[in-house]
Design an enzyme around this catalytic site. Structure first.
Site, PDB file in Angstrom:
ATOM      1  CB  CYS A  68       1.845   4.807   8.420  1.00  0.00           C
ATOM      2  SG  CYS A  68       1.736   6.486   7.781  1.00  0.00           S
ATOM      3  N   PRO A 107       0.925  -0.964   0.179  1.00  0.00           N
ATOM      4  CG  PRO A 107      -0.433  -0.689   2.218  1.00  0.00           C
ATOM      5  CD  PRO A 107       0.406  -1.957   0.526  1.00  0.00           C
ATOM      6  N   GLY A 136       6.986  -2.565  -2.717  1.00  0.00           N
ATOM      7  CA  GLY A 136       5.963  -0.971  -3.477  1.00  0.00           C
ATOM      8  C   GLY A 136       6.632  -0.203  -3.890  1.00  0.00           C
ATOM      9  NE  ARG A 137      11.508   2.568  -1.263  1.00  0.00           N
ATOM     10  CZ  ARG A 137      12.512   2.069  -0.594  1.00  0.00           C
ATOM     11  NH1 ARG A 137      13.074   3.618  -0.570  1.00  0.00           N
ATOM     12  NH2 ARG A 137      12.926   1.530  -0.511  1.00  0.00           N
ATOM     13  CG  HIS A 183       8.945  -1.432   6.332  1.00  0.00           C
ATOM     14  ND1 HIS A 183       8.707  -0.765   5.729  1.00  0.00           N
ATOM     15  CD2 HIS A 183      10.306  -1.850   5.992  1.00  0.00           C
ATOM     16  CE1 HIS A 183       9.354   0.137   4.981  1.00  0.00           C
ATOM     17  NE2 HIS A 183      10.360  -0.410   5.114  1.00  0.00           N
ATOM     18  CD  GLN A 197      -2.458  -0.194   4.999  1.00  0.00           C
ATOM     19  OE1 GLN A 197      -2.205   1.397   4.877  1.00  0.00           O
ATOM     20  NE2 GLN A 197      -1.667  -0.781   5.681  1.00  0.00           N
ATOM     21  CG  ASN A 248       7.041  -3.974   2.751  1.00  0.00           C
ATOM     22  OD1 ASN A 248       6.835  -3.134   3.641  1.00  0.00           O
ATOM     23  ND2 ASN A 248       7.304  -3.669   1.907  1.00  0.00           N
ATOM     24  N   GLY A 249      10.150  -4.259   2.516  1.00  0.00           N
ATOM     25  CA  GLY A 249      11.353  -3.251   2.418  1.00  0.00           C
ATOM     26  C   GLY A 249      12.819  -3.743   1.016  1.00  0.00           C
ATOM     27  CE  LYS A 256       3.029  -2.865   4.410  1.00  0.00           C
ATOM     28  NZ  LYS A 256       4.042  -2.237   5.168  1.00  0.00           N
TER      29      LYS A 256
END
Length: 523
Positions: A217, A108, A361-362, A295, A182, A336-337, A259
């Site tokens: 986040c 997300p 993600g990116r 993450h 999410q 993640n990451g 998450k």
């Protein structure tokens, strides 16, 4: 003169009488609306409070006696006279689809994983699990007052629930497939209501597989002022209650996932894994949450770091995620990451066989075409699907159908948001920057179909070889660079980093441009 005076008095009397009538009608309507709202919300709140007191065994028991009467929402009817077997089958179907799709997930990302970008990714892979950008529960439950009476700005086909469509709607061209919405929030009642709205909309203009709670986040606006996101990692019991509220609000038909990060900078490094272990153990203790997306960084909350810096400065610690996989074999974890290529994702899955999946993600936002061979490489799925595209010209053609449909429904103001989704499609190719600039300079009126303008911008800047190159050919080129990189070269690593850095630079420029436009409109 006297006649004029009498005439003015008569006009004033009429105006006063009209005002009194308007006030009376408004009071009656307010009373009716309030009564209707109380009838609708009160059972929800009381039901949640009652269910919160259930024991662990009662929560785990899927076949408890449920008989929902039939809940209606504006412009959508969710005929939920669902008996236990129906609820269980819907949940089991979604749970199975979630497990099958978790091997690769689109992370997300605010302002990026919109329905337009998710539609683009779905043209490349049918199996990847797609996450929406975070939707704040309070925004979904309580739309801004200005928007409640703004249906005139939308196409006449829309009803008063257009603000819900704004957050929940998926592409109307084809099914979005396995996808997760999410939510962000720390109020159980709001998350209950938001999850209920999602379940209601699943019978109309969306079909989400699961819902997710944001506990990762690090944005100051979210984690500090909003008291949710990564800040929730300090309150595992509350997170468990929030997830229970989401599960119940969704009529027990949607799996709930979480998450999170490894922890925050408020914890001592020696206690990092101990606290993370307690967080996972507590959140999963009632059996509702069994899927976590981790993450592999801590969240820095006590220093003024931007979300972008929080994605780079804390070091990656994949070993901690692998230890969680080992210590909680009954749960599923996604890493993640820092994953920047499909080859790196494949290697991480090979290193830890029990790791359920990778979340990216990116890299997907920066170079979506790089991930076009996901189905065959990560899912071992070689079945042909008419919706999946084999080259980027096909992608643009099918995306154009979506673009025209969206613009027809929402009007020309949505054009920049649609175009944003395909800006990285030709990343790494000559003239990719010129293509992106051309998309930004397209007229913001619908005098010409958006699909035609997109195809024209591509044909003017790319050769037929680039437009028609198959995803298999593109993968082999990327594989050659990857082998060179693994053997000590720097080409692949430099190229991937450059693609992500270029995307981040463009993202920063876009944010600054939006801030300047907002400032000018304010002045």
């Amino acid at each position: 003169m006297l006649k004029t005076f009498h005439y003015c008095c008569f006009r004033i009397s009429v105006l006063l009488l009209g005002s009194v009538l308007c006030i009376t009608v408004a009071a009656i309507m307010t009373t009716a609306f309030t009564t209707n709202r109380l009838v609708r919300v009160s059972p929800v709140v009381s039901s949640w409070k009652q269910r919160r007191l259930e024991t662990k065994d009662m929560i785990l028991k899927m076949n408890s006696n449920l008989d929902y009467e039939g809940i209606s929402s504006r412009n959508c009817q969710y005929h939920s006279s669902l008996k236990n077997n129906t609820i269980t089958s819907v949940f089991d179907r979604n749970k199975q689809l979630l497990r099958q799709s978790t091997r690769l997930s689109l992370a997300p990302m605010m302002d990026y994983t919109t329905r337009h970008f998710r539609f683009l990714i779905r043209l490349l892979t049918r199996n990847t699990l797609l996450y929406t950008e975070m939707v704040a529960a309070n925004a979904l439950c309580q739309p801004p007052a200005a928007s409640r009476h703004s249906t005139a700005i939308i196409n006449n086909n829309f009803q008063e629930d257009w603000h819900i469509r704004r957050y929940l709607a998926q592409s109307s061209v084809s099914s979005e497939g396995p996808s997760v919405l999410q939510l962000g929030g720390s109020d159980p009642q709001q998350l209950f209501r938001a999850s209920e709205i999602i379940a209601l909309s699943n019978s109309d203009y969306s079909d989400y597989t699961a819902i997710n709670l944001n506990c990762g986040c690090p944005s100051p606006k979210v984690a500090t002022k909003g008291c949710f996101g990564a800040a929730l990692m300090h309150q595992p019991i509350l997170v468990r209650d929030l997830c229970t509220a989401m599960y119940e609000g969704a009529q027990r038909t949607l799996p709930v996932t979480v998450k999170c990060r490894l922890g925050t900078d408020s914890e001592d490094f020696e206690d990092l894994y101990t606290n993370l272990y307690k967080f996972i153990d507590t959140v999963a203790s009632n059996g509702i949450v069994t899927d976590f997306q981790i993450h592999a960084r801590i969240a820095i909350l006590n220093k003024k770091l931007s979300p972008s810096e929080n994605r780079k400065i804390p070091k990656l610690q994949y070993d901690i995620v692998r230890k969680l996989v080992q210590d909680f074999p009954e749960l599923t974890f996604s890493l993640n990451g820092g994953i920047e290529s499909i080859f790196q994702a494949h290697e991480e899955l090979e290193k830890c066989q029990n790791l359920a999946g990778i979340m990216v993600g990116r890299s997907m936002a920066a170079q979506p075409w790089h991930w076009a061979m996901t189905d065959s490489m990560l899912y071992n799925d070689i079945d042909n699907d008419s919706m999946i595209c084999n080259n980027r010209w096909e992608v643009l053609q099918k995306f154009g159908v979506h673009a025209d449909k969206e613009e027809q429904m929402w009007g020309p103001k949505i054009r920049p948001f649609i175009l944003k989704a395909i800006q990285g499609l030709f990343s790494g190719e000559p003239n990719a920057k010129h293509f992106r600039a051309a998309l930004g300079n397209l007229p913001k009126t619908n005098e010409c179909n958006l699909s035609e303008l997109i195809l024209l911008a591509a044909t003017d800047r790319f050769s037929d070889e680039v437009l028609m190159r198959s995803k298999q050919e593109s993968l082999e080129i990327a594989r050659s660079d990857w082998i060179l990189f693994k053997n000590g070269g720097i080409t692949a690593g430099a190229q991937r980093s450059a693609a992500v850095q270029e995307w981040q630079h463009f993202r920063k420029e876009e944010e600054e441009k939006n801030m300047q436009e907002a400032a000018r409109s304010f002045l």
